[in-house]
Structure formats: structure tokens, C-alpha cells
Design a protein around this motif. Structure first.
Motif, PDB file in Angstrom:
ATOM      1  N   ALA A   1      67.554 -39.076  -1.064  1.00 47.01           N
ATOM      2  CA  ALA A   1      67.675 -38.183  -0.893  1.00 47.01           C
ATOM      3  C   ALA A   1      66.381 -37.538  -1.674  1.00 47.01           C
ATOM      4  O   ALA A   1      65.905 -37.893  -3.246  1.00 47.01           O
ATOM      5  N   ASN A   2      65.724 -36.536  -1.006  1.00 49.08           N
ATOM      6  CA  ASN A   2      64.730 -35.268  -1.562  1.00 49.08           C
ATOM      7  C   ASN A   2      65.629 -33.685  -2.220  1.00 49.08           C
ATOM      8  O   ASN A   2      65.481 -33.256  -0.989  1.00 49.08           O
ATOM      9  N   ILE A   3      65.922 -34.352  -3.243  1.00 52.03           N
ATOM     10  CA  ILE A   3      66.364 -32.741  -3.751  1.00 52.03           C
ATOM     11  C   ILE A   3      65.188 -32.220  -4.695  1.00 52.03           C
ATOM     12  O   ILE A   3      65.210 -32.737  -5.441  1.00 52.03           O
ATOM     13  N   ALA A   4      64.923 -31.044  -4.467  1.00 50.55           N
ATOM     14  CA  ALA A   4      63.776 -30.886  -5.396  1.00 50.55           C
ATOM     15  C   ALA A   4      64.804 -29.874  -6.943  1.00 50.55           C
ATOM     16  O   ALA A   4      65.513 -28.831  -6.561  1.00 50.55           O
ATOM     17  N   VAL A   5      64.613 -29.905  -7.762  1.00 52.36           N
ATOM     18  CA  VAL A   5      65.365 -28.960  -9.128  1.00 52.36           C
ATOM     19  C   VAL A   5      64.304 -29.318  -9.993  1.00 52.36           C
ATOM     20  O   VAL A   5      63.184 -29.764  -9.855  1.00 52.36           O
ATOM     21  N   ASN A   6      64.265 -28.121 -10.593  1.00 54.98           N
ATOM     22  CA  ASN A   6      62.652 -27.780 -12.120  1.00 54.98           C
ATOM     23  C   ASN A   6      63.314 -28.547 -13.590  1.00 54.98           C
ATOM     24  O   ASN A   6      64.224 -28.308 -13.811  1.00 54.98           O
ATOM     25  N   SER A   7      62.597 -29.450 -13.507  1.00 60.11           N
ATOM     26  CA  SER A   7      63.232 -30.572 -14.516  1.00 60.11           C
ATOM     27  C   SER A   7      62.896 -30.409 -15.904  1.00 60.11           C
ATOM     28  O   SER A   7      63.818 -30.004 -16.576  1.00 60.11           O
TER      29      SER A   7
ATOM     30  N   MET B   1      76.315 -28.711 -14.150  1.00 61.17           N
ATOM     31  CA  MET B   1      76.388 -26.548 -13.749  1.00 61.17           C
ATOM     32  C   MET B   1      75.182 -26.624 -13.140  1.00 61.17           C
ATOM     33  O   MET B   1      75.364 -25.231 -12.642  1.00 61.17           O
ATOM     34  N   GLU B   2      74.282 -27.383 -13.383  1.00 65.15           N
ATOM     35  CA  GLU B   2      73.041 -26.738 -12.621  1.00 65.15           C
ATOM     36  C   GLU B   2      73.147 -27.120 -11.567  1.00 65.15           C
ATOM     37  O   GLU B   2      72.638 -27.161 -10.943  1.00 65.15           O
ATOM     38  N   ALA B   3      73.756 -28.344 -11.010  1.00 63.59           N
ATOM     39  CA  ALA B   3      73.691 -29.329 -10.384  1.00 63.59           C
ATOM     40  C   ALA B   3      74.777 -27.938  -8.874  1.00 63.59           C
ATOM     41  O   ALA B   3      74.506 -27.323  -7.409  1.00 63.59           O
ATOM     42  N   ILE B   4      75.673 -27.318  -9.607  1.00 55.05           N
ATOM     43  CA  ILE B   4      76.381 -26.239  -8.436  1.00 55.05           C
ATOM     44  C   ILE B   4      75.553 -25.041  -8.701  1.00 55.05           C
ATOM     45  O   ILE B   4      75.578 -24.743  -7.750  1.00 55.05           O
TER      46      ILE B   4
ATOM     47  N   GLU C   1      63.908 -37.611 -17.190  1.00 55.67           N
ATOM     48  CA  GLU C   1      64.324 -38.284 -15.414  1.00 55.67           C
ATOM     49  C   GLU C   1      65.721 -38.572 -15.691  1.00 55.67           C
ATOM     50  O   GLU C   1      66.355 -37.775 -14.642  1.00 55.67           O
ATOM     51  N   ASN C   2      66.196 -38.626 -15.983  1.00 58.54           N
ATOM     52  CA  ASN C   2      67.574 -39.536 -16.066  1.00 58.54           C
ATOM     53  C   ASN C   2      68.623 -37.803 -16.201  1.00 58.54           C
ATOM     54  O   ASN C   2      69.288 -37.405 -15.380  1.00 58.54           O
TER      55      ASN C   2
ATOM     56  N   VAL D   1      71.358 -34.222 -11.671  1.00 55.96           N
ATOM     57  CA  VAL D   1      71.893 -32.850 -11.005  1.00 55.96           C
ATOM     58  C   VAL D   1      71.499 -33.584  -9.517  1.00 55.96           C
ATOM     59  O   VAL D   1      72.184 -32.985  -8.914  1.00 55.96           O
ATOM     60  N   GLN D   2      71.131 -34.400  -9.392  1.00 52.83           N
ATOM     61  CA  GLN D   2      70.699 -34.577  -7.631  1.00 52.83           C
ATOM     62  C   GLN D   2      71.287 -35.296  -7.438  1.00 52.83           C
ATOM     63  O   GLN D   2      71.758 -35.182  -6.266  1.00 52.83           O
TER      64      GLN D   2
END
Length: 476
Positions: free
Chosen positions: A26-32, A152-155, A456-457, A462-463
């Protein structure tokens, strides 16, 4: 002998792992860094659960709830929010197709206290939420604020994409998991039952992606736990005549009680590789070296040897049987006085093959002493075993592999307690899995010193939740 050897070797040859079907990454860009910053802030709220509710600082819980509304405004504005007993939150994300069964994703934000006297042993203050180049440090990062924040971040991430699920999605953030969930998850389960809300499945904390934690298994193992042990605390009370310690009788209340405890220790509850325990090791053992596979492929011949060896390891023993742990003792209030009563509390974590009733009967039979009074302090039954063949389990397995890469996925058994034992009453299946990779060293932070989680975890969690919610719509 030659025939026996041939049979053993043939069965071992057949006992090999199934090919792992590659799952597209999966290629899901999030703000780590933002995720880490938010968890750092969450850790700084001392939402500490204590056995005596009068000692809990609920202002910290209220402050945390206010902070959530500030940090995640889209979730609060676009999802419906219900509160239970002031501090447990249930967000309702309405799906576009009302006929589909709902799903529940849950985490708890209360934490256990820091062990008194250990504060100086922490590399960073336990409630500072320190961020270094790789980790967020602090109480609750693993258990379980890390999960609450990544949900909460994923939603929030999905809402920013104008995503709307086909089915109803519920997000629970509970406030008293560490002390039994009496007012949090229990209230949510009652609400679902009263409103006749049908849940296809629930997902809560439990196990992880285990890295190097299963002896002999080289690949990482995603243990998606399908059940959890029951809980029973018994109080044993030995009665005898009191008196002065200068003239003790041959048996005292203390010695009578001590013998009962020794009897329990010397007679562990029978266990074995059957049921869920057999399912777990049938899958994992296929990835072990040849010498170990010989044993597990031929349990009909080597079953006793396997069980004896596993019983010597604490973690493996807990998978085999109901465990017995004397935890509390009390006797006289003065060192030179013989007590008329000596008391002990013994805690049992009940394997799904057993029940509260069967363990009490076993204890009575093992102690077999009318001078010992046995009373129940606290009890609940083991959870039903959820399906490891369901579309939901396969969805969770695919999500884990999509985010973490090739994994050995096994059904697992949670040896502690989670909110899932409440949700099992209203969900077809209840699963226990956090989408984070842990080593044995990191695991020591649970309820201990130097609890931390890698950035990283957090990113992968979130992804995972993002992918899971989207993919759950594809199964409809």
C-alpha cells in the motif's frame, strides 16, 4: 524402526509452510512527524487509572478529551460523538449503505501508573512525551495511546480525501480498560445491544507483528488474536487456633495455607496442544528448523516431549493451559502472634478449554483440605474463539501484509484482558491486533520502564487503519 522413521520423515516433509501470497504494497502518504508530535502531546496528559476510582485525577481525562477536539476538528465535526460515563468516546461514521453490518475499531487512552521508585530508571521522564530521532517515549505510547492517536490520524486522513465508507464505522476510545472497562467498553456494548446495532467484527489491542520473538521462527509473525483468556481470582483462607508464637502447634494457619499454595504449584492445571493452542503452533512450527518440525509434524509420537519443553517457558506455558499465580499473602499483624486466619489471593488466567466452574472444582480437588475456605474475588469466562477463516480475518491479514510486507499470519490467544471481552457480546467476531512491529526488548515497556514506540510503527499503524477501512468496503 525403519518404517517408523520413514513415517516420521514423510510427515515432516509434508509439514511445510504454505506459500505466502504476495500482497501489493500500500502506498499511503502520511505526515510521520505530525503523528509523533500528536502522540507526544497525548502522553503528557496523565490519564492514569487506579484501582480506587476516588484516587483518579479525572481533570486529566477531561483535558485530554478537550485536546482531542482541538487537534482533530474534522473527526468531531463530521462524525457523530456519544459519551459514556463522561470519559469514554464513541465516534459514529455513517456509511452510505445502511444495510451493511457495522465495524468497530477500539483503543483505550487510560494508562497504568509508573511503578513507584522507578522514575529515575526512565531514560526520559515518563509523561514528558520526549521525541528523539526514532521514538516517542512515555507511558501509554504502546499501551494504548499510540493506537488511539493513530486511529484518529487515519480517520482525519480519510476525511481529507472526502472518503465515505459504505458501512457504518465506529471508533471507540475508552477510559478505564486498565481497571476492567466497567464504565467504558461495557457501556458501549450495552448501547449496541440496546440499539440492536449489528457489528460484523471489532478490532482492539492484543498482539503485534512479532519480530524474533518466536524461538526458531525467522520470518516476522503477525499474531491476530481470536480469543482471550478468562480471569479468576480466588481467596484462600486457612483457619486455625491463634496464640503466642513462643508455643506454636505443629500446624498453624500460615503453614496450612502454605501447604495449599505448594499443592497448587505442584499440580498445574492440565493443558496441551489442542484447540486454539494447536492452531497457533501448527502454523508457526512450519517455519521452524527441521529438527523442530520433526516434533510438531508428529505430535502423535512426540506430543508429551513438546508439551514438557513448552511448559518450561513462561510464554509458551501460558499458551498451553490455565495458569496459576499466587499474588497476595496476609497473616498476623504482629510477628509474635499466631494468626487465627491466614489469607492468600491466587490469580488464574483461564484457557478457552476451561471455565470458571471447572477451575474452582480443580482447585478444591488439589487442595482437598476442609480447613481452607475458598472464595471468589473476581471472575469472568474466557472469550469465545472468533473465526480465523472469516473474510474479516483475511482482511486483517491482508492489511498487515500490505503495510508490513511478507508475514506469517497466525490466529493467536491473548493471555491478558482487553476491551474485546465486552465487544464479543455484540460482534460476530472480535479480533485483537495492533499493527506495529515489536521485538522482545520493546515488549518490556508494557506496564514497565522506558515504554516507547517507534515513529515508523506510528506511521505504519496509520497506514494500516486507513487501508483497513477502505478495504473493508471491498468485501461488501
Amino acid at each position: 524402526m525403519l518404517l517408523l522413521t520413514a513415517i516420521v520423515l514423510f510427515r515432516t516433509w509434508q509439514f511445510k509452510p504454505a506459500a505466502i501470497t504476495p500482497i501489493p504494497k500500500a502506498n499511503i502518504a502520511v505526515n510521520s512527524q505530525q503523528i509523533a508530535e500528536h502522540l507526544s502531546q497525548a502522553v503528557q496528559f496523565k490519564t492514569i487509572s487506579k484501582e480506587h476510582r476516588s484516587e483518579i485525577d479525572y481533570q486529566q481525562f477531561s483535558a485530554f478529551i478537550s485536546w482531542l477536539a482541538q487537534i482533530y476538528p474534522d473527526v468531531h465535526q463530521q462524525l457523530e460523538l456519544k459519551k459514556f460515563n463522561d470519559y469514554t468516546l464513541l465516534f459514529h461514521w455513517r456509511g452510505s449503505e445502511a444495510h451493511n453490518k457495522a465495524i468497530l475499531l477500539s483503543a483505550h487512552y487510560d494508562v497504568v501508573p509508573v511503578i513507584a521508585g522507578t522514575e529515575s530508571l526512565w531514560s526520559h521522564p515518563p509523561f514528558a512525551g520526549t521525541i528523539d530521532s526514532e521514538h516517542v517515549w512515555g507511558r501509554g505510547t504502546l499501551d494504548d495511546k499510540g493506537s488511539a492517536i493513530t486511529l484518529m490520524e487515519a480517520i482525519t486522513h480519510l476525511l481529507a480525501q472526502d472518503y465515505r465508507p459504505k458501512r457504518d464505522v465506529y471508533i471507540a476510545l475508552t477510559h478505564d480498560e486498565e481497571i476492567g472497562s466497567k464504565y467504558g467498553a461495557a457501556a458501549i456494548a450495552d448501547y449496541f445491544a440496546d440499539a440492536a446495532i449489528a457489528l460484523e467484527w471489532s478490532l482492539d489491542e492484543g498482539s503485534f507483528v512479532l519480530d524474533g520473538m518466536i524461538p526458531g521462527v525467522e520470518p516476522k509473525v503477525a499474531s491476530i488474536n481470536v480469543t482471550e483468556k478468562g480471569y479468576l481470582t480466588l481467596e484462600l483462607i486457612a483457619h486455625a487456633k491463634g496464640g503466642h508464637s513462643s508455643m506454636p502447634p505443629s500446624e498453624t494457619a500460615v503453614s496450612i495455607l502454605a501447604q495449599a499454595i505448594v499443592n497448587l504449584k505442584n499440580a498445574p492445571v492440565p493443558g496441551g496442544l489442542e484447540g486454539i493452542s494447536a492452531q497457533i503452533y501448527d502454523k508457526m512450527a512450519r517455519h521452524m528448523p527441521f529438527s523442530s518440525r520433526v516434533l510438531f509434524a508428529n505430535k502423535w509420537l512426540f506430543g508429551s516431549l513438546i508439551e514438557n519443553k513448552m511448559s518450561e517457558m513462561n510464554s509458551a506455558n501460558a499458551m498451553l493451559r490455565t495458569t496459576t499465580a499466587p499474588t497476595m499473602l496476609s497473616g498476623s499483624e504482629k510477628s509474635n502472634v499466631l494468626p487465627i486466619e491466614a489469607k492468600a489471593k491466587v490469580n488464574f488466567r483461564i484457557h478457552p478449554r476451561d471455565s470458571v466452574e471447572s477451575i474452582i472444582a480443580y482447585v478444591n480437588a488439589v487442595i482437598d483440605d476442609p480447613r481452607i475456605e475458598i472464595g471468589i474475588v473476581e471472575q469472568f469466562e474466557p472469550s469465545p474463539v472468533s473465526s480465523s477463516e472469516s473474510p474479516a480475518f483475511k482482511l486483517l491479514a491482508n492489511a498487515a501484509q500490505s503495510i508490513h510486507g511478507d508475514l506469517v499470519v497466525v490466529p493467536g490467544l491473548t493471555v491478558g484482558g482487553t476491551d474485546s471481552r465486552r465487544y464479543q457480546l455484540v460482534a460476530d467476531d472480535s479480533y485483537r491486533f495492533l499493527p506495529m512491529t515489536l521485538t522482545s526488548q520493546e515488549l518490556t515497556g508494557f506496564h514497565g520502564t522506558n515504554e516507547k514506540i517507534s515513529i515508523e510503527n506510528l506511521t505504519k499503524a496509520v497506514q494500516f487503519y486507513n487501508y483497513l477501512i477502505k478495504q473493508s468496503d471491498q468485501n461488501l
